[in-house]
Design a protein around this motif. Sequence first.
Motif, PDB file in Angstrom:
ATOM      1  N   HIS A  75      52.040  24.834  71.270  1.00  0.00           N
ATOM      2  CA  HIS A  75      52.172  26.173  71.791  1.00  0.00           C
ATOM      3  C   HIS A  75      51.754  26.589  73.133  1.00  0.00           C
ATOM      4  O   HIS A  75      50.783  25.773  73.563  1.00  0.00           O
ATOM      5  CB  HIS A  75      50.992  27.188  70.643  1.00  0.00           C
ATOM      6  N   LEU A  76      52.235  27.380  73.640  1.00  0.00           N
ATOM      7  CA  LEU A  76      51.812  28.101  75.122  1.00  0.00           C
ATOM      8  C   LEU A  76      51.144  29.387  75.079  1.00  0.00           C
ATOM      9  O   LEU A  76      51.752  30.277  74.204  1.00  0.00           O
ATOM     10  CB  LEU A  76      53.163  27.964  75.858  1.00  0.00           C
ATOM     11  N   LEU A  77      50.083  29.612  75.611  1.00  0.00           N
ATOM     12  CA  LEU A  77      49.291  31.003  75.796  1.00  0.00           C
ATOM     13  C   LEU A  77      49.314  31.452  77.368  1.00  0.00           C
ATOM     14  O   LEU A  77      48.735  30.465  78.186  1.00  0.00           O
ATOM     15  CB  LEU A  77      48.112  30.938  75.199  1.00  0.00           C
ATOM     16  N   SER A  78      50.078  32.301  77.497  1.00  0.00           N
ATOM     17  CA  SER A  78      50.029  32.558  79.186  1.00  0.00           C
ATOM     18  C   SER A  78      49.712  34.069  79.322  1.00  0.00           C
ATOM     19  O   SER A  78      50.623  34.870  78.934  1.00  0.00           O
ATOM     20  CB  SER A  78      51.369  32.246  79.816  1.00  0.00           C
ATOM     21  N   PHE A  79      48.613  34.552  80.284  1.00  0.00           N
ATOM     22  CA  PHE A  79      48.423  35.688  80.713  1.00  0.00           C
ATOM     23  C   PHE A  79      49.704  36.107  81.459  1.00  0.00           C
ATOM     24  O   PHE A  79      50.299  35.502  82.298  1.00  0.00           O
ATOM     25  CB  PHE A  79      47.170  35.607  81.425  1.00  0.00           C
ATOM     26  N   PHE A  80      49.963  37.487  81.568  1.00  0.00           N
ATOM     27  CA  PHE A  80      50.872  38.259  82.544  1.00  0.00           C
ATOM     28  C   PHE A  80      50.327  39.660  82.938  1.00  0.00           C
ATOM     29  O   PHE A  80      49.376  40.156  81.831  1.00  0.00           O
ATOM     30  CB  PHE A  80      52.390  38.288  82.102  1.00  0.00           C
ATOM     31  N   GLY A  81      50.881  40.212  83.781  1.00  0.00           N
ATOM     32  CA  GLY A  81      50.411  41.867  84.020  1.00  0.00           C
ATOM     33  C   GLY A  81      51.571  42.672  83.152  1.00  0.00           C
ATOM     34  O   GLY A  81      52.684  42.046  82.985  1.00  0.00           O
ATOM     35  N   GLU A  98      60.404  28.933  72.385  1.00  0.00           N
ATOM     36  CA  GLU A  98      60.631  29.922  71.486  1.00  0.00           C
ATOM     37  C   GLU A  98      59.375  31.280  71.705  1.00  0.00           C
ATOM     38  O   GLU A  98      58.408  30.794  71.418  1.00  0.00           O
ATOM     39  CB  GLU A  98      60.562  29.438  70.048  1.00  0.00           C
ATOM     40  N   ILE A  99      59.953  32.431  71.933  1.00  0.00           N
ATOM     41  CA  ILE A  99      58.627  33.420  71.940  1.00  0.00           C
ATOM     42  C   ILE A  99      58.304  33.929  70.585  1.00  0.00           C
ATOM     43  O   ILE A  99      59.220  34.425  69.712  1.00  0.00           O
ATOM     44  CB  ILE A  99      59.334  34.589  72.812  1.00  0.00           C
ATOM     45  N   ARG A 100      57.067  33.698  70.383  1.00  0.00           N
ATOM     46  CA  ARG A 100      56.713  33.406  68.825  1.00  0.00           C
ATOM     47  C   ARG A 100      56.011  34.917  68.666  1.00  0.00           C
ATOM     48  O   ARG A 100      56.038  35.476  67.584  1.00  0.00           O
ATOM     49  CB  ARG A 100      55.887  32.627  68.709  1.00  0.00           C
ATOM     50  N   ASP A 101      55.177  35.437  69.557  1.00  0.00           N
ATOM     51  CA  ASP A 101      54.290  36.753  69.541  1.00  0.00           C
ATOM     52  C   ASP A 101      53.838  37.242  71.014  1.00  0.00           C
ATOM     53  O   ASP A 101      54.167  36.361  72.056  1.00  0.00           O
ATOM     54  CB  ASP A 101      53.183  36.418  68.710  1.00  0.00           C
ATOM     55  N   MET A 102      53.297  38.224  70.883  1.00  0.00           N
ATOM     56  CA  MET A 102      52.452  38.681  72.114  1.00  0.00           C
ATOM     57  C   MET A 102      51.063  39.022  71.737  1.00  0.00           C
ATOM     58  O   MET A 102      50.842  39.865  70.738  1.00  0.00           O
ATOM     59  CB  MET A 102      53.116  39.951  72.890  1.00  0.00           C
ATOM     60  N   ILE A 103      50.004  38.495  72.346  1.00  0.00           N
ATOM     61  CA  ILE A 103      48.638  38.733  72.076  1.00  0.00           C
ATOM     62  C   ILE A 103      48.078  39.880  73.144  1.00  0.00           C
ATOM     63  O   ILE A 103      48.522  39.653  74.322  1.00  0.00           O
ATOM     64  CB  ILE A 103      47.559  37.711  72.028  1.00  0.00           C
ATOM     65  N   VAL A 104      47.707  41.036  72.812  1.00  0.00           N
ATOM     66  CA  VAL A 104      47.185  42.018  73.662  1.00  0.00           C
ATOM     67  C   VAL A 104      45.662  41.779  73.899  1.00  0.00           C
ATOM     68  O   VAL A 104      45.023  42.059  72.792  1.00  0.00           O
ATOM     69  CB  VAL A 104      47.582  43.438  73.276  1.00  0.00           C
ATOM     70  N   TRP A 105      45.199  41.816  75.184  1.00  0.00           N
ATOM     71  CA  TRP A 105      43.850  41.802  75.450  1.00  0.00           C
ATOM     72  C   TRP A 105      43.560  43.060  76.059  1.00  0.00           C
ATOM     73  O   TRP A 105      44.189  43.588  77.033  1.00  0.00           O
ATOM     74  CB  TRP A 105      43.481  40.599  76.601  1.00  0.00           C
ATOM     75  N   LEU A 106      42.728  43.898  75.427  1.00  0.00           N
ATOM     76  CA  LEU A 106      42.450  45.343  75.832  1.00  0.00           C
ATOM     77  C   LEU A 106      41.309  45.537  76.887  1.00  0.00           C
ATOM     78  O   LEU A 106      40.107  44.930  76.154  1.00  0.00           O
ATOM     79  CB  LEU A 106      42.282  46.208  74.644  1.00  0.00           C
TER      80      LEU A 106
END
Length: 766
Positions: A75-81, A98-106
Motif C-alpha cells: 500500500h501507498l499512503l500519500s498526503f496532498f492538498g 489501484e486507488i483504494r480509498d481516501m483518508i481525510v485528516w481534519l
Amino acid sequence: MIVREEELDVGTLPVNKIILGDAYKVLKKLPDNSIDAVVTDPPYGLEFMNQDWDRDVPPVKFWKEVLRVMKHGAHLLSFFGTRTYHRGVVNIEDAGFEIRDMIVWLYGCVSEDTEILTTEGWKKYNEIKEGDEVFTLNLQTGKIEKDVVLKKFVYRVKDKMLHIRNDNTDQLVTLNHKIILDIATRVNHDKENRKYIMSRVYYWTFASNLLKIHGKIRLPLAGIYDGDFSIGTDLAELLGWILSDGSIIINKNEKSIRIYQSSVKGHYVKRIRELLNRLNINYKEYKRTRKYKNKVYTFHEFFFSREKNKEIFDKIVELIPNNKPTYKLLCLKYEERLALINGLVRGDGTLVNGRKWGAFYQKDEEFLVWFQTLLHLSGLQGRINLKKKCCHIHYNDSTELQLVSEKKRKQYLSIADYEGIVWSIRTNNMTYIARRNGKIFITGNSGFPKGQAIDKLIDKELGAFEKRKIIGMSNRHGGGRAFAEGHSGFDTEVHPITEPATPEAKKWQGWNTALKPACEPIVLARKPISEKNIARNVLKWGVGGLNIDACRIGDSRPPTVDDPYKFKRWKEQDGCKRSPSCNPDLDTNKGRYPANVILDEEASKMLDEQSGIVKRVDLRDSCKSFKGGMFFKRDNGVVVITRRPIDLGGGASRFFYCAKAGRDERFAYCQDCNEVIPQKEWEKHKNHKLIFHTTVKPLKLIEYLVRLVTPPNGIVLDPFFGTGTTGIACLKQGFRFIGIEIDPIYCKIAEHRLKPYVKQKTLLEF
C-alpha cells in the motif's frame, strides 16, 4: 546514517538509512519488489510560501519508479492538498496503482499589525512560534491562565475585515474570527450592602454577527492571573519604588541602589522606611534641604549597597536589570502585582481622591507598554497617552459597544478592505490576549475561512442588504457559556437568521460559494496483486491487507476473563453453551473499526462541541439480562446472545482516531552554531539564522498510518523524508525505513532526531 546518492550501489537496500539525493535517481537504484509500504508527504503543487520545491506534484514517471520497488499488494499512503489532490491521484493511478480509498485528516484572524502576549513579552506573527507560552482566558473560570501555542496560522488575503473600535479597543479581524463576549448577570441581591452579586459568563460569536446584533455587548479587555512566581508583597512594592523613584548604579567603583522621596509626601517616606526595615536591608538615610519656589523642603535619599545586602541586591538586579522591568514580573502572584503597581503609582503617578490609582508617568514607551500589560493581567485596564507620557488606569476590565441604532453601529463597527497578512494561533483555551494600536483585548481562536451566502451577496449587490429582516436567532454549538454554566458543550453561539429582501435573492437562498476547508486528503493506493486472489498474494509477498486491529479506536471491549462478574452469571444462563462465536474470552472487540477520517486535536474539540458530551452508559444498570459483556434475551423460549460493548461516553470524536501533536517534534538547524536544536531552545538562538521544516506532520498521525499498512518488521519507504518523522514512527513500532531527502540541512535534522531511536533499537536487538 546519512548515505549520499552517489555512494549507493545499484540493487542494494539501505535499511534504516537516510539517502541524500534526488528521489527519482535514488529510486532507480533500489531493487524491484523490495518495499512493504510507502508513507510520504510529497510537494502539493501549491507554491507554498513561494518555495521552489512546491511548484508541482510528482509526475507519473516518479510514481512508476515507486510502483516498481514496491511488493505486489503493498500500500501507498500519500498526503496532498485539497486543490491539487486530483492531479496527484491521477498521476499515481496513471503510474499503475489501484486507488483504494481516501483518508481525510481534519485540522480549524487578526491583522498583521496585531501582537500576541507571551510570557516573554509581545510578539508579532513572524516572532511567535509553536510551543511558546502565552496568556489566555479560561472561558469556564473567567481567569487568565498560561497556555501554549499549539499551532500558528499565517495567511495572505485580499478580503473584507471587521474594524471594531472605541476609546478602549481597536481590533481588525476577519469576518469569521471568534469574538469573545462578556455577559454579566445578577445572581443574588446583597441587601445588607445594597448591591447585586454579579456572575460573569463568557461565550464567543463570529465577528460578522456583531453587524446583526441590536443591543449592548461587552468585550473583555483584562482578567486576573493568579500568578506562579512569588517574591513577597514587600519586595514587590519596593521594586515599584525603585523603578519609579530610584536608581541602580553598577560600575567598577560602586554597586548600590538609591530611592529618592520628598518630605512633601511624608507618609511615602515613612512607607519606604518601613519596607526597608521589614526586608532587613542594611541601609542609610540621607537628608538634604532643598528650596523650590520659595518653599523649603527636605529631600530624603535611601541608600544601600551590594556589599552589605548581597542576596537581596542580586535578586533586585535580576528582576529589574538596568532599572528596567522584565516580563517575568507579570507572573508574580496577584497580590504581589498589586503591591508592585502600588509602589510604581505612588512613586511616579497620581491618585484619585488620595486613594484610587489614577495614572502612571514614564518617558520610556516600552516601560509604559509593560505597565499597561501588568494592569490587564491584574483585572484593570490601561490606556497609554504618548503625548502626556503616561498610562491612565481604569477599573473596568471590559468595554461596552452600544449597538442600539445604525448610527451607533457605524460608530463602533465598520467593514474595511484589507490586503495583506492575517494570522492567529491555536491554544487549548481557544483564546489569547492581543494588542493593536496600543490597546489590549482578549479574543478567540480563528474559525475556518468560509464561503459566502449567495442570497446575501445578491441583496448586497442590489443595495437591499440592510433591508433583510431578522426572523430568528439560532443557538449554534459554539461559545464558552455552556462551560461557565456547568454544561458539557459549547451551545450558546448566537447567530441572527435573516430572510432575503429581494425576489432575486430568494431564488438563491441556501446557496453558498464554498465549503469549509478543514482537511488534508491522503490517498490510499495499492500496487496490483500478482496472484489469483488476495490470500495467495499475502502468502507469497507478505503484504496486501490493512492492519485493522492495530488501528482500532478506543477500547470498548467487554469485561476481561478476570472479571468474576462475568462467568458467575454466565453459567447460570439456561440453555447457553459456550461457543467461539459468543465466548467473551475471544477478544474480537478491541475498539471501534477505524474510519477513513482522522482528526487533529482542534477538529476533535470542534466535533465534540457540536455533538455534546455523552455520559458513560453502563448497560448492566439498565438491563437485567446483561451478563459478562453479553445481552441475554428469550425469543420463543430460545436464548439469543448478542454482544454489545459498554459505551464509556464522550464526544463524537471518540468514533475517530485523534492524532495529537507532540510539543517536542519541531527542530531547527542553527547555521551560526552548526548544530541541531529543539524548538524549546529556539529562543536562545533568536539572533541566529535558523532553518526548519515548514510542514512537519504530527508524529502520532504518521505512526497510525505506518501501523495501518505495514506488516511486522516491514520496510517503509518515504521518498520525501523531510526531517525524519516517518523514520521515527517506524522505529518506535518495530518497522524498518528507507528515507530519501534532497535537502542536506533536513538530513542533518532527521539524523539528529533519529539517533536516540536507532540506539534504542540496536540495544533491543543485541
